[in-house]
Design a protein around this motif. Structure first.
Motif, PDB file in Angstrom:
ATOM      1  N   ALA B  77      52.622  38.218  63.775  1.00  0.00           N
ATOM      2  CA  ALA B  77      53.977  37.693  63.668  1.00  0.00           C
ATOM      3  C   ALA B  77      54.142  36.998  62.314  1.00  0.00           C
ATOM      4  O   ALA B  77      53.164  36.660  61.660  1.00  0.00           O
ATOM      5  N   PHE B  78      55.386  36.814  61.929  1.00  0.00           N
ATOM      6  CA  PHE B  78      55.663  36.320  60.579  1.00  0.00           C
ATOM      7  C   PHE B  78      56.136  34.872  60.564  1.00  0.00           C
ATOM      8  O   PHE B  78      56.700  34.428  59.578  1.00  0.00           O
ATOM      9  N   PHE B  79      55.889  34.158  61.638  1.00  0.00           N
ATOM     10  CA  PHE B  79      56.408  32.795  61.708  1.00  0.00           C
ATOM     11  C   PHE B  79      55.442  31.788  61.105  1.00  0.00           C
ATOM     12  O   PHE B  79      55.091  30.792  61.718  1.00  0.00           O
ATOM     13  N   VAL B  80      54.995  32.087  59.917  1.00  0.00           N
ATOM     14  CA  VAL B  80      54.146  31.140  59.182  1.00  0.00           C
ATOM     15  C   VAL B  80      54.748  30.968  57.796  1.00  0.00           C
ATOM     16  O   VAL B  80      55.632  31.718  57.396  1.00  0.00           O
ATOM     17  N   ARG B  81      54.242  30.002  57.060  1.00  0.00           N
ATOM     18  CA  ARG B  81      54.815  29.713  55.739  1.00  0.00           C
ATOM     19  C   ARG B  81      54.600  30.897  54.783  1.00  0.00           C
ATOM     20  O   ARG B  81      53.686  31.693  54.957  1.00  0.00           O
ATOM     21  N   ALA B  82      55.434  30.977  53.768  1.00  0.00           N
ATOM     22  CA  ALA B  82      55.368  32.085  52.817  1.00  0.00           C
ATOM     23  C   ALA B  82      54.000  32.183  52.135  1.00  0.00           C
ATOM     24  O   ALA B  82      53.505  33.274  51.864  1.00  0.00           O
ATOM     25  N   GLU B  83      53.375  31.031  51.858  1.00  0.00           N
ATOM     26  CA  GLU B  83      52.041  31.083  51.228  1.00  0.00           C
ATOM     27  C   GLU B  83      51.073  31.871  52.087  1.00  0.00           C
ATOM     28  O   GLU B  83      50.277  32.661  51.598  1.00  0.00           O
ATOM     29  N   ALA B  84      51.115  31.596  53.371  1.00  0.00           N
ATOM     30  CA  ALA B  84      50.196  32.271  54.287  1.00  0.00           C
ATOM     31  C   ALA B  84      50.501  33.766  54.352  1.00  0.00           C
ATOM     32  O   ALA B  84      49.600  34.603  54.328  1.00  0.00           O
ATOM     33  N   LEU B  85      51.779  34.093  54.400  1.00  0.00           N
ATOM     34  CA  LEU B  85      52.172  35.504  54.456  1.00  0.00           C
ATOM     35  C   LEU B  85      51.631  36.263  53.264  1.00  0.00           C
ATOM     36  O   LEU B  85      51.150  37.386  53.371  1.00  0.00           O
ATOM     37  N   ASN B  86      51.734  35.633  52.111  1.00  0.00           N
ATOM     38  CA  ASN B  86      51.496  36.357  50.863  1.00  0.00           C
ATOM     39  C   ASN B  86      50.027  36.407  50.466  1.00  0.00           C
ATOM     40  O   ASN B  86      49.691  36.880  49.382  1.00  0.00           O
ATOM     41  N   GLY B  87      49.158  35.925  51.349  1.00  0.00           N
ATOM     42  CA  GLY B  87      47.749  36.000  50.990  1.00  0.00           C
ATOM     43  C   GLY B  87      47.066  34.706  51.331  1.00  0.00           C
ATOM     44  O   GLY B  87      47.608  33.632  51.154  1.00  0.00           O
ATOM     45  N   GLY B  88      45.877  34.836  51.821  1.00  0.00           N
ATOM     46  CA  GLY B  88      45.148  33.628  52.174  1.00  0.00           C
ATOM     47  C   GLY B  88      45.357  33.218  53.624  1.00  0.00           C
ATOM     48  O   GLY B  88      44.459  32.695  54.249  1.00  0.00           O
ATOM     49  N   GLY B  89      46.531  33.488  54.150  1.00  0.00           N
ATOM     50  CA  GLY B  89      46.802  33.094  55.525  1.00  0.00           C
ATOM     51  C   GLY B  89      45.998  33.927  56.509  1.00  0.00           C
ATOM     52  O   GLY B  89      45.587  35.044  56.210  1.00  0.00           O
ATOM     53  N   LYS B  90      45.789  33.373  57.694  1.00  0.00           N
ATOM     54  CA  LYS B  90      45.009  34.066  58.715  1.00  0.00           C
ATOM     55  C   LYS B  90      45.677  35.371  59.093  1.00  0.00           C
ATOM     56  O   LYS B  90      46.858  35.392  59.441  1.00  0.00           O
ATOM     57  N   GLY B  91      44.940  36.446  59.009  1.00  0.00           N
ATOM     58  CA  GLY B  91      45.486  37.731  59.409  1.00  0.00           C
ATOM     59  C   GLY B  91      46.309  38.406  58.326  1.00  0.00           C
ATOM     60  O   GLY B  91      46.846  39.491  58.531  1.00  0.00           O
ATOM     61  N   PHE B  92      46.425  37.805  57.155  1.00  0.00           N
ATOM     62  CA  PHE B  92      47.210  38.409  56.081  1.00  0.00           C
ATOM     63  C   PHE B  92      46.331  38.679  54.866  1.00  0.00           C
ATOM     64  O   PHE B  92      45.528  37.850  54.463  1.00  0.00           O
ATOM     65  N   ASP B  93      46.505  39.829  54.281  1.00  0.00           N
ATOM     66  CA  ASP B  93      45.707  40.221  53.118  1.00  0.00           C
ATOM     67  C   ASP B  93      46.244  39.578  51.839  1.00  0.00           C
ATOM     68  O   ASP B  93      47.388  39.162  51.778  1.00  0.00           O
TER      69      ASP B  93
END
Lengths: 417, 417, 417
Positions: B77-93
């Motif tokens: 799901a995409f309900f995390v901050r943009a930093e996490a979405l764009n890399g570094g976040g759990k489950g995101f490349d």
């Protein structure tokens, strides 16, 4: 070991060339979109001119940008030998990366006069439009482009960073390209006056589009090309991020849905709504959260519908054929400002922007566009004459300038020509 | 040394982002193809609606897939901050690769309702179609997508690998996308009933297409975009192989040639024959031999021609305007099964597939589509009403829903509106 | 350490696959351009046939090139197992790079008969055209392709390098593709004779195009795809340079501007002017200076306008519907020669070419094309019959061959069919 290093560097620059080249081709494809969006929206008697204006304008803009504009914006000229251009030369990257960057930026620069031409369609002279295109891509656009993207004149440092706290952020040109272009269009439309018969004794006479499919094709080509414009940008592979692409996608969807709801199912609104969302997301597509982008695009879609309707009120005597002021001028302005809201960490964005800088910078861009448009089109009008004679306009700009219609075989057979 | 390693890794992820992004843009461009294929095939009075349905359907599908569907298929799901979405976040490349993957897969998901809309054109309500699009992309499609491509519910392991010997292989969606979409379309067409006047006392009344050029443009855009869909797929650069692209090419050519021969030169068959070949090659394009792909595509082209003709027999009372059941439903089914033949080493393929798995999986996909289509369109029909009133249908869906025709200027001038 | 090396090599071949794949897709998209350029330029009664001829011609060319032509040009055949094709096999690169190269070159090969079909439109039989397409892509084109690009028969070494000082340089096919195609078209047009009613008692009867927008769309698609054709070429990422892309851009702009000036605003000239510039730049786009390219393109644009007008003189009795002899034949010839001028270091180019080689090679290419065209179309004419019967031609090739018109709904309603 040094071999590997060299291989990696070669790969890097090759990949960057490729990445930017794909982007440049996509931005070039947007011009086909401008051409067909305009051809479908104008009346049948002006379709040929719409197509020719955009294509000729592209060529003239590119040449003007090559010989003059690019030097103004980035201080780089191409009057050196081909070896130097293609790598190794002072100021030029290996494998001609700088040249692909030029291609990309030239296609962006040419978009400004393509935007304007949609507003003044059906009644302007071709030669005058070409002259204006050269002035825009060769002089007026590169000044603002250089200030924002190349930090020319130190405005980013002194005014924005220094006095307002943050640099003015406009990743892919909501303001630099769209607000500037839309407000140049505003002044050009005012200078030219409405089409004959558009407003009559305080009544607006509808001039329905010639073809919804051509209009739709133009919108689709613009949307497709936009992902090159926005997601690739004038940047290297290293800074390519999926966030940018996703934000463009979400804003486009927001614009479509909002225009569908606000626009009573009118196909013009639905298709232009997609573009409105994409115009607005450009400034902050690299730093907003996708849900923020969805919202920014949605507001833009609704804004376009309402502004387009308002601008058709006869009391304004304002005949902006494609609605470029509403689409690029207002939605671009909104995008520049919205980047100062939804780019903030408080709204889930990556931060690094400030509301004051975005507000001031966006308003300055719009004002610069309106002023530049006034100077350019007033000058061209005085020196060359901007508008066709009334008889020519009545016959149609296609027959008057191009001596042909959009469907010549049928028109000849039916004795219409 | 670690610097080089880091540079190579950065290059890797940047190149993957770029590769997938190009693929995603191409799949997005396929939707322009769906729009114009439909606009050219329907009657003049339904062209605007065809264009608007596909564009609006894309936006609504994407939003539904973003908020719900993607989580069902991939648990992300995409309900995390943009930093996490764009890399570094759990489950995101890094570099937002996951986000480009979403873009790609969202454009694929939206294709399902675009497919269906071609079958039920000219007589369905816009709001109901949008609701169905949300249900498909948000719920029904992600379930099957997740089972096949994300191994959800362990069906690949237990049923296919365990009981039938090999996993069910569907590289680019002959079954997951096309058979499912085509059979949803089958049920939707049955639920809606034929267009008024299509069948009369056991006779089929021909309703010829409005425009072969628009139909052809749609087919070309679909073919062009398909190479992004098929040759790039939801995969990394590492797994990109020329074999996939060549197989898509050969299957397309096979489809064209077979439809040319079987279809008596009818332009609809020739252009749809290309699509038939491409539908059928999706499942096994990564493992077949090019000559196998040529054959698979050829069979699909002939299959489409014969099935389209059969389905127009008045006794079926089945009015599938674009032939989506034949094109996507049957050719997709054939493609899923053919992958279990021509993917085998015995037929020059790379192997790793089994006929039993492909047969069972393909039939399950078709059955799931037919059932899902029944549930979705029956529900929407009962709750919202799926079909326009007869008066509106006679006037045409463009005027009834959009209050405009495809050529408004001419229709207003001629007093047709 | 070896791990890094392996990773870099993998990245390299993956990136090369991707780069060429994008190029191949763009060249494939050019065929949509050929189709719509032809559909817009011919009369209404021949639009369907224009679309079908290009699509069917593409499929048949590709299959002929796959089974025969590619082996002639490059000595590589595909009759090995899929594993071998996709990497590891003798003569095949990893990740199927060779297969993407085939895709790219097959789309180029198919362009030759697409070019020819524009000259002989509206009066040729479909089966005969398909046979000619197979002969061109399977036999006549690969011979010249192999001589120039694969150094077959040692002509580059013995004749050009040995006797004339430099190899014949034709980076992207001004001569190999365009001059050869244009001069094949020349012979085909002569063999077929003019359309009925085109010349009457020494007067030319104008046969105006059916649709400027479709013609324009074709030109745009060709221009967009051309950047894949030219800037990517059949080359690896390593040799990708921005210079090529920039030169293509400048030549296109030169062609547009020159045709705008020379062609009195005729939209056919403006749009074909872009193509003329692109045809001419192909030979030397990798070695000219951008200002040289601008000039080369400008000359080509003016050359096209003048030659097209001259060729319509009734005394020639030459009815080249799209002007393919002027566009591809003459501008290709000019491009091959111009590469021997503007590629020289004295004119700011990168050097490595010689005027004598370019002049001789270009003339040889044109002569080969004219001769091959004579042999192919004379043979097909004698064996199969090249031309429709006069009654069929008067009814129109669409009705005669395809039993349908471009706008069937309207034509049925109006009782025209």
């Amino acid at each position: 070991m040094p071999d590997i290093q060299k291989a990696v560097q070669g790969l890097q620059s090759g990949a960057d060339v490729q990445f930017l080249l794909v982007g440049a081709i996509l931005v070039f494809a947007m011009h086909a979109g401008f051409a067909f969006l305009q051809a479908g929206t104008v009346r049948h008697k002006s379709q040929v001119n719409a197509l020719c204006t955009v294509l000729a304008g592209f060529a003239i803009s590119t040449v003007a940008y090559f010989f003059v504009g690019y030097a103004i914006a980035y201080g780089v000229a191409f009057f050196v030998r081909a070896e130097a251009l293609n790598g190794g030369g002072k100021g030029f990257d290996p494998q001609g990366l700088s040249l692909v960057k030029f291609f990309f930026l030239a296609a962006v620069a040419a978009a400004v006069s393509a935007i304007v031409s949609g507003g003044i369609a059906e009644r302007a002279r071709l030669g005058s439009q070409c002259t204006a295109a050269a002035l825009i891509a060769g002089l007026f656009y590169p000044v603002v482009e250089g200030v924002v993207w190349n930090r020319n004149f130190g405005l980013q440092e002194s005014l924005f960073k220094g006095m307002l706290g943050e640099e003015f952020h406009d990743f892919a040109g909501s303001v630099v390209v769209h607000a500037v272009g839309g407000w140049i269009g505003f002044s050009a439309v005012r200078q030219l006056g409405p089409r004959l018969g558009r407003y009559d004794n305080g009544r607006a006479i509808a001039m329905p589009p010639s073809s919804v499919p051509w209009l739709a094709l133009g919108a689709w080509l613009l949307c497709i090309g936009w992902f090159g414009f926005n997601a690739i940008g004038a940047h290297s592979l290293k800074s390519a991020t999926g966030l940018i692409a996703l934000n463009a996608l979400m804003a486009m969807c927001g614009g479509i849905i909002a225009a569908l709801i606000a626009g009573d199912g009118d196909p013009r609104f639905i298709h232009n709504g997609a573009l409105a969302g994409l115009v607005a997301v450009c400034a902050g597509s690299d730093i907003m959260h996708p849900i923020g982008a969805l919202f920014v695009g949605g507001v833009a879609g609704a804004l376009f519908v309402h502004a387009f309707r308002k601008a058709s009120d006869p009391k304004w005597n304002f005949d902006d054929v494609l609605g470029v002021w509403a689409l690029h001028g207002l939605c671009g302005l909104w995008g520049g400002i919205a980047c100062g809201i939804f780019g903030l960490k408080a709204f889930g964005g990556l931060g690094g922007v400030g509301f004051a800088s975005q507000l001031v910078g966006s308003l300055m861009g719009a004002a610069y566009g309106a002023l530049a448009g006034f100077v350019i089109y007033r000058t061209v009008d005085v020196l060359l004459g901007l508008r066709l004679g009334p008889d020519d306009e009545r016959r149609g700009v296609d027959l008057a300038i191009h001596a042909i219609t959009a469907t010549p075989e049928e028109d000849v057979r039916m004795g219409r020509v």
